[in-house]
Structure formats: C-alpha cells, structure tokens
Design a protein around this motif. Structure first.
Motif, PDB file in Angstrom:
ATOM      1  N   ARG A  12     -74.548  66.340 -44.027  1.00  0.00           N
ATOM      2  CA  ARG A  12     -75.857  66.029 -43.447  1.00  0.00           C
ATOM      3  C   ARG A  12     -76.226  64.561 -43.666  1.00  0.00           C
ATOM      4  NH1 ARG A  12     -77.180  71.730 -45.019  1.00  0.00           N
ATOM      5  NH2 ARG A  12     -77.607  71.046 -47.128  1.00  0.00           N
ATOM      6  N   LEU A  13     -75.845  64.028 -44.800  1.00  0.00           N
ATOM      7  CA  LEU A  13     -76.246  62.659 -45.137  1.00  0.00           C
ATOM      8  C   LEU A  13     -75.373  61.636 -44.411  1.00  0.00           C
ATOM      9  CD1 LEU A  13     -78.252  61.167 -46.988  1.00  0.00           C
ATOM     10  CD2 LEU A  13     -76.515  61.237 -48.788  1.00  0.00           C
ATOM     11  N   SER A  14     -74.087  61.922 -44.352  1.00  0.00           N
ATOM     12  CA  SER A  14     -73.140  60.927 -43.814  1.00  0.00           C
ATOM     13  C   SER A  14     -72.804  61.174 -42.355  1.00  0.00           C
ATOM     14  CB  SER A  14     -71.838  60.984 -44.611  1.00  0.00           C
ATOM     15  OG  SER A  14     -71.170  62.220 -44.356  1.00  0.00           O
ATOM     16  N   GLN A  15     -73.187  62.342 -41.868  1.00  0.00           N
ATOM     17  CA  GLN A  15     -72.826  62.762 -40.507  1.00  0.00           C
ATOM     18  C   GLN A  15     -71.324  62.985 -40.362  1.00  0.00           C
ATOM     19  OE1 GLN A  15     -75.185  63.457 -38.420  1.00  0.00           O
ATOM     20  NE2 GLN A  15     -76.974  62.381 -39.179  1.00  0.00           N
ATOM     21  N   ILE A  16     -70.598  63.044 -41.468  1.00  0.00           N
ATOM     22  CA  ILE A  16     -69.166  63.351 -41.397  1.00  0.00           C
ATOM     23  C   ILE A  16     -68.987  64.847 -41.656  1.00  0.00           C
ATOM     24  CG2 ILE A  16     -66.872  62.816 -42.320  1.00  0.00           C
ATOM     25  CD1 ILE A  16     -68.103  60.304 -43.589  1.00  0.00           C
ATOM     26  N   ARG A  17     -68.434  65.557 -40.723  1.00  0.00           N
ATOM     27  CA  ARG A  17     -68.240  66.979 -40.935  1.00  0.00           C
ATOM     28  C   ARG A  17     -67.179  67.211 -42.015  1.00  0.00           C
ATOM     29  NH1 ARG A  17     -66.797  70.234 -36.682  1.00  0.00           N
ATOM     30  NH2 ARG A  17     -66.139  68.486 -35.374  1.00  0.00           N
ATOM     31  N   ILE A  18     -67.307  68.322 -42.714  1.00  0.00           N
ATOM     32  CA  ILE A  18     -66.497  68.546 -43.916  1.00  0.00           C
ATOM     33  C   ILE A  18     -65.002  68.293 -43.698  1.00  0.00           C
ATOM     34  CG2 ILE A  18     -65.809  70.261 -45.660  1.00  0.00           C
ATOM     35  CD1 ILE A  18     -68.657  71.375 -45.537  1.00  0.00           C
ATOM     36  N   PRO A  19     -64.386  68.804 -42.620  1.00  0.00           N
ATOM     37  CA  PRO A  19     -62.939  68.589 -42.483  1.00  0.00           C
ATOM     38  C   PRO A  19     -62.567  67.109 -42.364  1.00  0.00           C
ATOM     39  CG  PRO A  19     -63.749  70.164 -40.852  1.00  0.00           C
ATOM     40  CD  PRO A  19     -64.931  69.616 -41.528  1.00  0.00           C
ATOM     41  N   PHE A  20     -63.544  66.302 -41.993  1.00  0.00           N
ATOM     42  CA  PHE A  20     -63.258  64.877 -41.785  1.00  0.00           C
ATOM     43  C   PHE A  20     -63.705  63.995 -42.959  1.00  0.00           C
ATOM     44  CE2 PHE A  20     -63.727  67.023 -37.732  1.00  0.00           C
ATOM     45  CZ  PHE A  20     -62.553  66.676 -37.092  1.00  0.00           C
ATOM     46  N   GLN A  21     -64.071  64.642 -44.061  1.00  0.00           N
ATOM     47  CA  GLN A  21     -64.538  63.856 -45.213  1.00  0.00           C
ATOM     48  C   GLN A  21     -63.346  63.313 -45.993  1.00  0.00           C
ATOM     49  OE1 GLN A  21     -67.368  66.365 -47.284  1.00  0.00           O
ATOM     50  NE2 GLN A  21     -68.887  66.224 -45.660  1.00  0.00           N
ATOM     51  N   THR A  22     -62.627  62.404 -45.376  1.00  0.00           N
ATOM     52  CA  THR A  22     -61.506  61.752 -46.057  1.00  0.00           C
ATOM     53  C   THR A  22     -62.043  60.649 -46.954  1.00  0.00           C
ATOM     54  OG1 THR A  22     -61.308  60.137 -44.316  1.00  0.00           O
ATOM     55  CG2 THR A  22     -60.016  62.176 -44.082  1.00  0.00           C
ATOM     56  N   ASP A  23     -61.199  60.188 -47.869  1.00  0.00           N
ATOM     57  CA  ASP A  23     -61.620  59.133 -48.782  1.00  0.00           C
ATOM     58  C   ASP A  23     -62.123  57.906 -48.035  1.00  0.00           C
ATOM     59  OD1 ASP A  23     -61.110  60.625 -51.028  1.00  0.00           O
ATOM     60  OD2 ASP A  23     -59.092  59.831 -51.316  1.00  0.00           O
ATOM     61  N   SER A  24     -61.361  57.479 -47.032  1.00  0.00           N
ATOM     62  CA  SER A  24     -61.777  56.238 -46.372  1.00  0.00           C
ATOM     63  C   SER A  24     -63.069  56.445 -45.580  1.00  0.00           C
ATOM     64  CB  SER A  24     -60.655  55.716 -45.467  1.00  0.00           C
ATOM     65  OG  SER A  24     -60.411  56.649 -44.442  1.00  0.00           O
ATOM     66  N   ALA A  25     -63.207  57.596 -44.971  1.00  0.00           N
ATOM     67  CA  ALA A  25     -64.451  57.869 -44.252  1.00  0.00           C
ATOM     68  C   ALA A  25     -65.634  57.921 -45.226  1.00  0.00           C
ATOM     69  CB  ALA A  25     -64.329  59.186 -43.486  1.00  0.00           C
ATOM     70  N   ASN A  26     -65.403  58.523 -46.367  1.00  0.00           N
ATOM     71  CA  ASN A  26     -66.484  58.634 -47.344  1.00  0.00           C
ATOM     72  C   ASN A  26     -66.901  57.267 -47.874  1.00  0.00           C
ATOM     73  OD1 ASN A  26     -66.489  61.407 -47.097  1.00  0.00           O
ATOM     74  ND2 ASN A  26     -65.054  61.724 -48.790  1.00  0.00           N
ATOM     75  N   ILE A  27     -65.925  56.433 -48.154  1.00  0.00           N
ATOM     76  CA  ILE A  27     -66.240  55.090 -48.653  1.00  0.00           C
ATOM     77  C   ILE A  27     -67.005  54.299 -47.602  1.00  0.00           C
ATOM     78  CG2 ILE A  27     -65.196  52.859 -49.238  1.00  0.00           C
ATOM     79  CD1 ILE A  27     -63.123  54.347 -50.833  1.00  0.00           C
ATOM     80  N   ASP A  28     -66.547  54.375 -46.371  1.00  0.00           N
ATOM     81  CA  ASP A  28     -67.252  53.668 -45.302  1.00  0.00           C
ATOM     82  C   ASP A  28     -68.698  54.150 -45.186  1.00  0.00           C
ATOM     83  OD1 ASP A  28     -64.982  52.276 -44.781  1.00  0.00           O
ATOM     84  OD2 ASP A  28     -64.471  53.346 -42.927  1.00  0.00           O
ATOM     85  N   ALA A  29     -68.847  55.462 -45.217  1.00  0.00           N
ATOM     86  CA  ALA A  29     -70.199  56.011 -45.062  1.00  0.00           C
ATOM     87  C   ALA A  29     -71.089  55.614 -46.224  1.00  0.00           C
ATOM     88  CB  ALA A  29     -70.122  57.542 -44.953  1.00  0.00           C
ATOM     89  N   LEU A  30     -70.537  55.614 -47.429  1.00  0.00           N
ATOM     90  CA  LEU A  30     -71.329  55.213 -48.595  1.00  0.00           C
ATOM     91  C   LEU A  30     -71.764  53.754 -48.459  1.00  0.00           C
ATOM     92  CD1 LEU A  30     -72.442  55.806 -51.461  1.00  0.00           C
ATOM     93  CD2 LEU A  30     -70.234  55.074 -52.363  1.00  0.00           C
ATOM     94  N   ASN A  31     -70.821  52.901 -48.079  1.00  0.00           N
ATOM     95  CA  ASN A  31     -71.151  51.482 -47.948  1.00  0.00           C
ATOM     96  C   ASN A  31     -72.164  51.219 -46.839  1.00  0.00           C
ATOM     97  OD1 ASN A  31     -69.635  50.535 -50.072  1.00  0.00           O
ATOM     98  ND2 ASN A  31     -67.766  50.399 -48.842  1.00  0.00           N
ATOM     99  N   GLN A  32     -72.079  52.026 -45.809  1.00  0.00           N
ATOM    100  CA  GLN A  32     -73.036  51.866 -44.725  1.00  0.00           C
ATOM    101  C   GLN A  32     -74.428  52.340 -45.148  1.00  0.00           C
ATOM    102  OE1 GLN A  32     -71.427  53.542 -41.135  1.00  0.00           O
ATOM    103  NE2 GLN A  32     -73.361  53.253 -40.035  1.00  0.00           N
ATOM    104  N   LEU A  33     -74.441  53.438 -45.872  1.00  0.00           N
ATOM    105  CA  LEU A  33     -75.718  54.011 -46.321  1.00  0.00           C
ATOM    106  C   LEU A  33     -76.391  53.093 -47.328  1.00  0.00           C
ATOM    107  CD1 LEU A  33     -77.310  56.773 -46.046  1.00  0.00           C
ATOM    108  CD2 LEU A  33     -76.174  57.447 -48.168  1.00  0.00           C
ATOM    109  N   ILE A  34     -75.593  52.596 -48.274  1.00  0.00           N
ATOM    110  CA  ILE A  34     -76.130  51.740 -49.333  1.00  0.00           C
ATOM    111  C   ILE A  34     -75.233  50.510 -49.432  1.00  0.00           C
ATOM    112  CG2 ILE A  34     -76.876  51.659 -51.748  1.00  0.00           C
ATOM    113  CD1 ILE A  34     -76.629  54.800 -51.644  1.00  0.00           C
ATOM    114  N   PRO A  35     -75.590  49.457 -48.711  1.00  0.00           N
ATOM    115  CA  PRO A  35     -74.699  48.304 -48.607  1.00  0.00           C
ATOM    116  C   PRO A  35     -74.388  47.645 -49.952  1.00  0.00           C
ATOM    117  CG  PRO A  35     -76.369  48.235 -46.890  1.00  0.00           C
ATOM    118  CD  PRO A  35     -76.769  49.319 -47.844  1.00  0.00           C
TER     119      PRO A  35
END
Lengths: 282, 282, 282, 282
Positions: free
Chosen positions: D159-182
C-alpha cells in the motif's frame, strides 16, 4: 463408537511450515461475556490464543475490556453493541458464540446478526447460553455456516434436544442432532465425564481421559476456545474436534497430577507446550 | 480442648470421584469489597477458587469488576446493589459475607437481604465488617442459615461478644457464642496467633501452626475464602473448619520457609498443590 | 563517612516474634499516582507490601484503582480527593508522599493536608514531585512529623537545596539539610549511582552496591516504598534507612545477574526472599 | 546483501557503564491503541520496557489505562487526545507510532501533530496503521525526524510503495524507499518470514532466523517496541535495527523450542535475559 487416543493429536497438530504468516492460522471471533459473566469469555479466549489461532478478536460487554487486555493483549476488542460487529463476523474463519453470553435481548439480537452474516466458508462454535437461546427459538440457529459445532453439557442438551439426561443415548442424540441440523456438517460435543462427539454422518467418538479436578467453573468455556483455536488452524473436520477435546483433558490431567483443582487458566497455560510435543511426533 | 493436626487434612480432603460435575463441589457467593476495600474480597475469592469450590460468584462494588476478572476470570460477578442479589443468594450453598464490606448503609441493607433470603440448607460465613455491623445490631444475624460460621479476630470478637480481649477465655467465649446463637449449628473461629475454633456443642480446637510472617493485611480475608471453599465441597461440619484453618496456616508456613512476609495471594496459589497431597494420603 | 555493608541487613531485619499481629508491623499510607503517573504509585506500593508492612493503603487518582487491585489486592484504596484522607493520615505510622504525585493544585492541597494532619509519632517519606512542590513553597514541608525522610535524586535535590549538582558535596548537603529542616530528625537519601544518606546529626553513609541495569523508570519509586515498609516495621532510625537502600540495591544486583535491565516490579518480587535470608543470620 | 548473525548482538548490546542514569538510556514514547486495538500498544510497550529503555511513555485511548498499568506500571500514560501530547513528543528520543493506532480522524490528527513536533535529533518508528494512513496521504510522513524507521509487513508495504507483493524485489524496494524518503536517514524493515532491512544508502540485511510459531497477532507490535527500545539505548544506526530484528527472532526461537505458538508477551519476557548474555560477550 471409537475411543479417542493420543494418536489424534499427532495426526491433527501439524508442524508449521516456514513460509506461513498469521493469516494462515485463522481468524477467530469470540462473542460473549455479559456484565455478570465476563470471566467466561476471557477463559474461552485464553483457550483460543494459547492453542495457536493466528488472530483473535473478542466481542463483549465494554465492562470487560480492561480485564481482557490485562490478561490478553493479543486479543482485539469490539463492543458487542457496535454496529461494526456484523462486518467483523463476515471476515472471520471461526466464530465462537456463547461463553458468558447471557440470556438478554441483546444476546438474542447478536444471534440474529450472527445468523444473518455467517456464510458457508465459516465455522460456528455454539456454547452455553447461545445454546439455551436457541433452545427457546430454533430460528436463531446460524444454519448458513459451513460447519456448526455445538458444545452443550448434558442439561443444555436436554433443553436443546428435549431429551432428558437419562435418555441421552447415542442413537437418540444422533437423531436429535440430525433433526436439529439436517445437513451433515454439524458436530455435537456432548460434555460430561466422558464427553461424546457425534458428527452428522453418525460417527461417535468418546473421550477416555480427564479428571474430576476439572469439575470447576470455566472448564467448558476453555474447551470452546480450544475448539475454535484448533479449527482455525486445522480445519473443521471431526478429527480436529476430537483433538481439541482430547487436548483439553490431557492438559487437565497434567495439571491434576499436582493440583487438587484444575483452574481453567492454568490449563490454558500448558497448551503451547503440549501442542509442541505432539506437533513433532510422527 | 484438642490440638488440630495434619490428620484433619487427610480426613476432610477427599479424593474426588470420577462421576462428578462442578455442581457437586458447591456454589459459593462472596459478598464484600467496597470502594475502599476491594482487595479484601479479591483475596477471599482467591482462597475460595484455589481451594476448589465448584462455582464462585462475587457480589461487590462495580468498581472492583475489572480487577476481579483480571485476577480471577473463574468468578462470576454481580453488582452488590443489583436487585437480583436476593435471588442469587437463594441458589448458593455457601455465602461468605464481610471481607471489605465496610460499614455503609448499603452494607447494612445487604445483611438485611442476606438474613431474609438465607435458609437452612445453606451455610453463612461472617467475617470482618459483617461482624462489626452485627455487633451494632444483633437482628442482622442471618439466623435462618443451616450453619453459621463466625471468623472474628480478637477485637471484632470483643465488639461482638462484649468480652474484652484479656477476658476471652474458652468458657467465656463458648458462653457468648451460645448466647449469641442459641442453636448448636454455629462455629466460632477466633483468629489469633493460635486460632481457636469453638462449636456450638462446646468443643474447642486449637491451631498449633502458622507464623508471624502471616501478620499482614488480607490474611483473614483469605481464610474466610478457604473456609467457604472447603465447606462447599466437604460440608459445614467442624472438621471442615478445622481443616480450613490448618490448611491456611500450613500454606503460610510453606511460603514462610523462604519468605519474610507471606503475601496472601502467594498463600492461595499453593493451596491446590497442598490439597492434592493430602487428598491422596490415607 | 561510612560505607553501608551487608551487616546492616542482619542488624535491622529482625526475626518476627510469634506473639504479634499485623498492627505490630505498621500502617503505611502511600500518596501519589496522577492520571499520567499512576504506575509510580503502584511500584512504590509493591516495594512497601513486599518488604513486609503490616497494613498498606494507597491514596491516588481513582483512575488507578483497577490496576492497583489487579496487581495488589493487599492494598487498601482511597480516592485522593476524598475528604476522609485527612483522618486516614492521622491513623498511619508512615506516610510516603510523592511517587507520581504530579505538580497539580490538587497535589499541592494534599501536601497542605499532610502538613496539617501529621504529628510527631509519625514518619513521612517525601519523594519525587512532593519534593519539587516543596522546592517551590517551603511552607509545604510537613515539619510536625516525628521523622522526615527525603529521597531526591540529584536534580530534585538541586531544586530543593539550590545546590547545583557539581557542588553537591557532603558538607554542602548537610548544611542544606540542616537549614531546610533544623530539627535533627530528618534524613536525606540522595539518590545517585552511589546513593548517600545524611542524617540530621551529620552522619554520612554511602551505598557501595547497585548496578546500571537499575537505571530505568520506577526504580526510585520502588525505593521510597521499601523505605516506608522497613520504617513501618523497624522504626525510623538511620539504620533502617541504610538497610532499605542496601536491600534495594542488593535485590537489583540479584536480578541483574541474569537480566540486562532490572524491572522495578521484578526487584520487588525478590524482597521477601532476601529479607528472610537476612532475618535468620546472626 | 548480508545475512544478520548473532555477532550483531554482541556488537550492539553494550555492557552498561556504572556512571549512568535512566536518562542515558533514552526516552521512548509509544503512540497507538484505539478502543479496538489496545492490546497492540501494550505488546509494543512490553517490547520497549523489557529491552531496556530508560523511560517509557504511552499515548493511547484512555480506555487502555487500566490494562496498561496492570501489566506495565513502568510506563507513563497520556490520553492521546491530550493537548500536552505535542510537548511530550518534543521531549522524546524515540517515538514509536502505529501499533493499534487505527484509521480514525484522530489517528490522522496525531500524525499531523507528530510531523509538526518532531525534529532532527529524534527517531520515529512507523508501524501498522501509521503506515496505512501515510499510504493514503504522503504528507503525513514526519520527514523532519533525524531518523525514520518503517516497519511494514508486505501488504502494508504494497500500500505504501505501490509495489505488489510478488514484485517486492530488493532493487524495487530500495528505489521505493528512496523515492518515499529521499534523505538517506530512513530504514525500511520489511517484515516477512525472512525480514529484510534496507537502509537509505542501499545496504540490505536479511534475518535468517525466526519460526512459524511466531505467526500470531501482536508479533509485529512487539518488534516495533524492541526497535524503539534498542534505538533509545544504542542509537538509530542500521546496526541497532539489525540487532532488534535478530533479537526478536532469537527470543521467538527460544520460546518455540518448547511451545507450539509463541505468544508475544512471552517473547518480551525473555528479552532481559538474552540481552544480558550478549552484553557480556566480547
């Protein structure tokens, strides 16, 4: 008629798989606990949580909130008059209704809501005053539930079945159960010194263990909670019910080795250890 | 005058029979616990439940409900102002009245209700402020009870009997008891370092055990609860009262082996184990 | 300046005599516990009850009643706004005022009542916000008390004495204590890693034990409770205060052997065992 | 990607120095616990207190006060509607916001207050419904905090990152975190069977331990509490977060040796012992 044995615990209580989360172990809602009988719903909830349900919620009189969380922060709470109760019921895997519910109009309304909201993927465990209310009005039976488990003691069964205690023979009980709930998805747990389990297909199972130190208030509430906890994890088959009844007595026997009276709250405390032991047996 | 011995526990505490249910172990109602003395009724109730009563209910100030169930979900609750109290009293085997009751008008009214509702098949244990209220007004004595057990400490007995402490000799105490309650069904448990038990027929029993670590608030409340618990299971004979007094001190001595002060709540916890031991001795 | 040693426990903690009753072990009243700091008065009360006071009462915000009795049924309760508080104070041997008291107008009024009602046969232990209120208004000091024990930590002592922490030398502390309370019946327990005790005659005692796992909220409240409990039993001499401080740290060290943080509630639990041990040493 | 090992506990959990006081071990405020989810904030607080925070306060629905102090007198309380909450937040080292917070307007307002009052010397741990509220409105993120730790489970992260669970790869998660909190001061603790920790600089740590007995309600709340407790003592570095995640699972594994289900409240109880052990290893 078959005697339940320790084997049922090995069979039913499975080692948990590592790729699982709390949702895999079921959502249980307990409904009960009036102003006068709040302790009953607490003891049932201790049975549910200690037997391993994934998520546990309690719908009760708001007076019971403080004691609920003082004992069981693991349980979610909802005021049993809250209009959101209907929606909550729909989200559950198992609903245990009855411990300390009482005979009030509100209790009756709750049964009406339960009947209306329950559906075939869900299991309902009916205990104590829920059974007495249904004795007065059979239309309160939540017949849409996928599985119905009734846990009367002999007097409650007399009121529900109209069979007086001395005449509660196996065949009479099976007939009454089939008449009350024609579908074969109902299970009757008739509590006594040697609790009998009847399923809708005519199978009968007898619990050979337990002890008279368990003859104390709250023991039945705790059993209802354990049944709900195991059904949430292992499904509503009659094997699960056998395991719950046997586990409850086995825990009671363990406490009774050293204690004259078996306090229900002590019984619930040993459940995680007993279940661990059987989950690792082959 | 006879000294109570360990033998009384073997004699009174019977191994439970398997064909029994909670109704066979008695219904106990505890009445007490004002706003200021709620803990007293909780400690009495812990004595009752841990000593094995079948069913236990508590009539108390509603402020005490949360703590009651946080500690003791096994107990049923009724608001002591509830008009249903009268009916509840009628259904009980034993009523313990007094721990933390206080001296209010409501407390007095409760004694009036108790006197009116109690009957000859029932036992009443009177403790603490119930005794003080009766000292002020003897007509409050629930004389219709089948058995009456009074559990004053020496100062309460002074107020009730008008015998000052230095003059509380055995013969004076027996006379005063017989005058207060002419029927022979009354028992006086006069609490002190060596508690004396007097029955209506003139028998005297002395408790030889106990310890000064037990000199702490709540110890008497706990004894009242244990007396009620044992009477519920083993009947109101003077042997039961001896067993209760001895058991209470024995549990206190067990705790005092390792503890400077004996907390009443710790004492109650060891009751199931002690009772188990003596129930199996011949 | 003398270092406190284990010897003080053997000396102060006496084996109880058999011909005694709870009145012989003192009546303690604890006052404190606002809406925000209710836990503080609970922890102080656990110290008092576990260290063996004969009778313990708690004057606190009514919001704290439920938790008080859920944890400590041994304690009597009074709403701290209750007009009967004044009379209750008069009946006590020891009054502990301050844990979680807060800085409200009501807290100030309670200090006024305490000052008015206290008399020379009584001991007052002043802790936490009671000291801060007195810092603001010295006339709140209950100077009529037979014995006054102040238990500030260094910052509270700075506010009370106007001596900043780096300048809190022994001689400065003694001077400030004598100026604050000219009579020689005052004792200052200045809490720090190595708590110092100063009495009105210029004696100084240092606590050599304790550990940094005790650096957690509630530790000081617990000490105040233990001081009150020991004074109730063994009198207000400086030896008693030394024993209380040493016992508190010794219990903390016992817990810290196996635990990274010393929860105050765990510390209180071991007091009865530690006291037993020292009561039997010669 | 590095696997967390036992070494992190030896490294992070330091032996306490003797010249310290509770202020040195941090002030933690937990915010959460609606009428329905009061237990969640209690379990989080048990994690915080048992892991050794110096001072712990809880802002919650006033209905939860009784159970809070019945279980945890060490915690201070504030009504979460109290206008003093804003000032309290400013005084804290760590704020844990979310366990049982719920999705109400009040919950949202609390996040607004938190965002407004927090500053760069402080760490905020965001959990559960706090994350869901932020998913709905990103402006609620308390970006002024010196350190931000997010502890979603996979669905909350979706819900927070808009990345659906199957797509929560490390690189996607890092990107989303950096985008959320630069800023690089954010840490993401993505809870699953093998929890991953991502810091703002792209480091990834995986937790190799834990067990499916921990799949029960309240386990995540407890982790949030432990994270807050350790950050309060050992600072907000990613090593501390690794230690908290590992410690939580290690405690769970210890309980699971003997228990089928790991109750969160049992897990918290063993923390002081585990931490002691590692604090003394070199």
């Amino acid at each position: 008629m078959a005697e339940i044995s320790e084997e049922i615990l090995k069979e039913v209580i499975k080692k948990r798989k590592s790729q699982t989360h709390k949702g895999d172990y079921g959502r249980v809602l307990l409904i009960g606990g009036s102003e006068n009988y709040g302790g009953a719903i607490l003891m049932a909830t201790e049975g549910t949580i200690n037997s391993g349900a994934g998520l546990t919620a309690v719908a009760t009189h708001p007076l019971n909130l403080g004691a609920l969380h003082a004992r069981l922060p693991e349980a979610m709470f909802i005021d049993w008059r809250d209009t959101k109760l209907a929606d909550l019921i729909k989200k559950m895997d198992v609903v245990i209704c009855g411990p300390g519910l009482g005979m009030s109009d509100l209790a009756k309304q709750i049964l009406v809501i339960l009947r209306r909201c329950i559906s075939e993927k869900q299991t309902v465990v009916l205990d104590a005053s829920a059974l007495d209310l249904i004795s007065q009005d059979k239309t309160l039976l939540p017949t849409n539930a996928g599985h119905l488990i009734l846990t009367p003691h002999q007097m409650e069964w007399q009121r529900l079945s109209q069979i007086r205690i001395p005449f509660q023979t196996d065949s009479a009980n099976i007939d009454a159960l089939n008449q009350l709930i024609p579908d074969s998805n109902a299970i009757l747990v008739l509590k006594s010194n040697h609790t009998h389990i009847y399923d809708g297909t005519g199978q009968i199972f007898v619990n050979p263990i337990g002890n008279p130190g368990m003859a104390t208030g709250g023991m039945g509430d705790t059993l209802a909670g354990i049944i709900g906890g195991l059904v949430a994890q292992f499904g509503p088959g009659v094997e699960t019910i056998q395991a719950a009844v046997y586990l409850h007595s086995l825990a009671g026997d363990l406490i009774a080795k050293d204690n004259y009276v078996v306090r229900p709250t002590e019984l619930s405390k040993v459940l995680p250890k007993l279940m661990k032991k059987y989950s690792e047996m082959v």
